[in-house]
Design an enzyme around this catalytic site. Structure first.
Site, PDB file in Angstrom:
ATOM      1  N   CYS A 164      58.651  52.511  15.979  1.00 58.65           N
ATOM      2  CA  CYS A 164      59.380  51.597  16.861  1.00 58.65           C
ATOM      3  C   CYS A 164      59.503  50.184  16.306  1.00 58.65           C
ATOM      4  CB  CYS A 164      58.715  51.566  18.239  1.00 58.65           C
ATOM      5  SG  CYS A 164      58.645  53.206  18.991  1.00 58.65           S
ATOM      6  N   HIS A 303      57.626  43.183  22.881  1.00 54.91           N
ATOM      7  CA  HIS A 303      57.806  44.621  22.674  1.00 54.91           C
ATOM      8  C   HIS A 303      57.844  45.296  24.051  1.00 54.91           C
ATOM      9  CE1 HIS A 303      57.974  48.268  20.427  1.00 54.91           C
ATOM     10  NE2 HIS A 303      56.860  48.746  20.958  1.00 54.91           N
ATOM     11  N   GLU A 314      49.571  43.193  24.369  1.00 52.00           N
ATOM     12  CA  GLU A 314      50.535  42.195  23.914  1.00 52.00           C
ATOM     13  C   GLU A 314      50.323  40.878  24.656  1.00 52.00           C
ATOM     14  OE1 GLU A 314      55.223  41.810  22.618  1.00 52.00           O
ATOM     15  OE2 GLU A 314      54.659  43.403  24.009  1.00 52.00           O
ATOM     16  N   LYS A 335      63.533  45.727  27.506  1.00 54.00           N
ATOM     17  CA  LYS A 335      63.448  47.177  27.669  1.00 54.00           C
ATOM     18  C   LYS A 335      63.489  47.575  29.148  1.00 54.00           C
ATOM     19  CE  LYS A 335      60.903  48.305  23.398  1.00 54.00           C
ATOM     20  NZ  LYS A 335      60.731  46.974  22.807  1.00 54.00           N
ATOM     21  N   HIS A 340      63.676  52.011  25.906  1.00 58.16           N
ATOM     22  CA  HIS A 340      63.080  51.806  24.581  1.00 58.16           C
ATOM     23  C   HIS A 340      63.897  52.556  23.535  1.00 58.16           C
ATOM     24  CE1 HIS A 340      60.464  51.175  21.355  1.00 58.16           C
ATOM     25  NE2 HIS A 340      59.320  51.605  21.833  1.00 58.16           N
ATOM     26  N   PHE A 399      54.127  53.129  16.463  1.00 56.37           N
ATOM     27  CA  PHE A 399      53.094  54.125  16.217  1.00 56.37           C
ATOM     28  C   PHE A 399      52.709  54.075  14.740  1.00 56.37           C
ATOM     29  CE2 PHE A 399      54.144  57.396  19.802  1.00 56.37           C
ATOM     30  CZ  PHE A 399      53.699  56.502  20.742  1.00 56.37           C
TER      31      PHE A 399
END
Length: 413
Positions: A164, A303, A314, A335, A340, A399
């Site tokens: 991502c 994010h 975060e 998002k 996403h 990831f």
């Protein structure tokens, strides 16, 4: 001496619209592009909503016969790239020598949709019925390769595959190519189209996806009742250009990319490092790279996936990096509106960051209803706000422990 790098064109295909203008207007209005899934069978799945691109016709952007030999993520990349190049007023080979413009388009998953189609055909009809184009359809670098072919760009051609963070890494890596003088211009960003039965099953089985069937509230970053991310698709592309080259041709300038930070967690395949330690270092690196102080930052495009650990860590990372200034700056997750976009997310969000600077608008985090006592920063809840914005950070986490921060600044000659 390092070159200054500005953004002179943008292009996008998103769940909110098939161009930047439509997408951005809906972001500012706090509209959602998330809807019940239509493109794939989810009858046996507990995941029912996604951010699908709607009414997209590949034939509007490329030869129809050639389009049939490409996967959907490549269609999106070509469309967004052509829009970005047109927006920048560039004709490859005329405005700029073909050898001085490169392409760097990332994808986290590539053509998994075509792989699933061809695998079913292989099992039911045998190996001779498998498409001879299956390999170039599914490999993630083919979006970058096809964009190069379609536009005639003969410079560096590459693809960052960092889950991502792919789109953000691609922009950052392309930034370095221009900054170091290797290229005068780069077409950079990300593309993804992985709303498939297997993808949904895999993410769902690791409990990463929201099982909220209501498309209006499923993606709710930083909300106490968040229960996972909403998968989406699309592409975002920016034109990165060496400043003097842009000025010489009278290009319009959206903003300047001044800092790039990239780190690894070395912690876990899916869970962020505790307290967002890797994200902290990425933000610090981007600030240092751009010669910025923490107090220079007005807004962070987070994010913000709407998963428990991402939003918590975060937030902790922002507090650790910015101290008391964390409570003065604004953070939001777009998002909440797009879902996403996986490998394309960082690229779309880079565009939103630039437009936030241009228009003096903080994009909202919609669906924010129940505050989480652990998350106490300004997440721009539910409605956009007007604010003079000079510096924006855009965070992307992937990831495998990939962390990327891009630092954008209002252009000042």
């Amino acid at each position: 001496m390092k070159k200054r790098v500005v953004i002179t064109g943008v292009g996008a295909v998103t769940p909110l619209g098939n161009d930047v203008i439509t997408t951005w207007e809906k972001v500012k209005a706090g509209e959602s592009g998330i809807a019940p899934i239509e493109s794939t069978n989810v009858e046996n799945s507990n995941v029912k909503v996604a951010g699908e691109v709607k009414n997209f016709e590949p034939g509007n952007y490329m030869d129809f016969k050639e389009a049939r030999r490409m996967a959907r993520f490549t269609h999106f990349a070509i469309a967004a790239s052509k829009m970005a190049v047109e927006d920048a007023g560039v004709v490859v080979g005329e405005t700029i020598p073909a050898e001085r413009i490169g392409v760097w388009v990332g994808s986290g998953i590539g053509g998994l949709d075509e792989f699933e189609i061809q695998h079913k055909r292989f099992l039911s009809k045998g190996p001779k019925r498998v498409s001879p184009f299956i390999i170039p359809m599914l490999i993630p670098d083919m979006a970058s390769g096809r964009v190069s072919i379609e536009l005639g760009a003969k410079g560096i051609n590459n693809c960052s595959v960092t889950a991502c963070a792919s789109g953000a890494n691609s922009i950052g890596d392309a930034f370095r190519a221009v900054q170091n003088g290797d290229m005068d211009m780069m077409i950079a960003g990300g593309a993804e189209a992985a709303i498939t039965e297997m993808t949904i099953a895999g993410f769902a089985n690791m409990t990463a996806l929201s099982t909220n069937p209501d498309p209006r509230t499923a993606s709710r970053p930083f909300d106490k009742n968040r229960d996972g991310f909403v998968i989406a698709e699309g592409s975002g592309i920016v034109i990165l250009e060496e400043l003097e080259h842009a000025l010489a041709r009278g290009a319009k300038i959206y903003g300047e990319l001044v800092g790039y930070g990239a780190t690894g967690d070395a912690h876990h395949i899916t869970t962020p490092a505790p307290d967002g330690e890797g994200g902290q270092r990425a933000m610090k690196l981007a600030l240092a790279d751009g010669g910025l102080l923490g107090t220079d930052v007005d807004y962070i495009n987070a994010h913000g996936t709407s998963t428990y650990y991402n939003d918590l860590f975060e937030t902790k990372a922002v507090k650790a990096v910015f101290g008391e200034h964390a409570y003065d700056l604004s953070i939001s997750s777009t998002k909440s509106m797009t879902g996403h976009l996986l490998g394309a997310a960082g690229a779309i969000e880079a565009i939103f960051s630039l437009l936030a600077i241009r228009d003096g608008v903080l994009p909202p985090t919609i669906n924010y209803e129940t505050p989480d006592e652990e998350l106490d920063l300004d997440y721009v809840p539910n409605e956009a706000k007007k604010k003079d914005i000079s510096v924006v950070l855009s965070n992307s986490l992937g990831f495998g422990g990939h962390n990327v921060t891009l630092a954008f600044r209002k252009f000042d000659r």
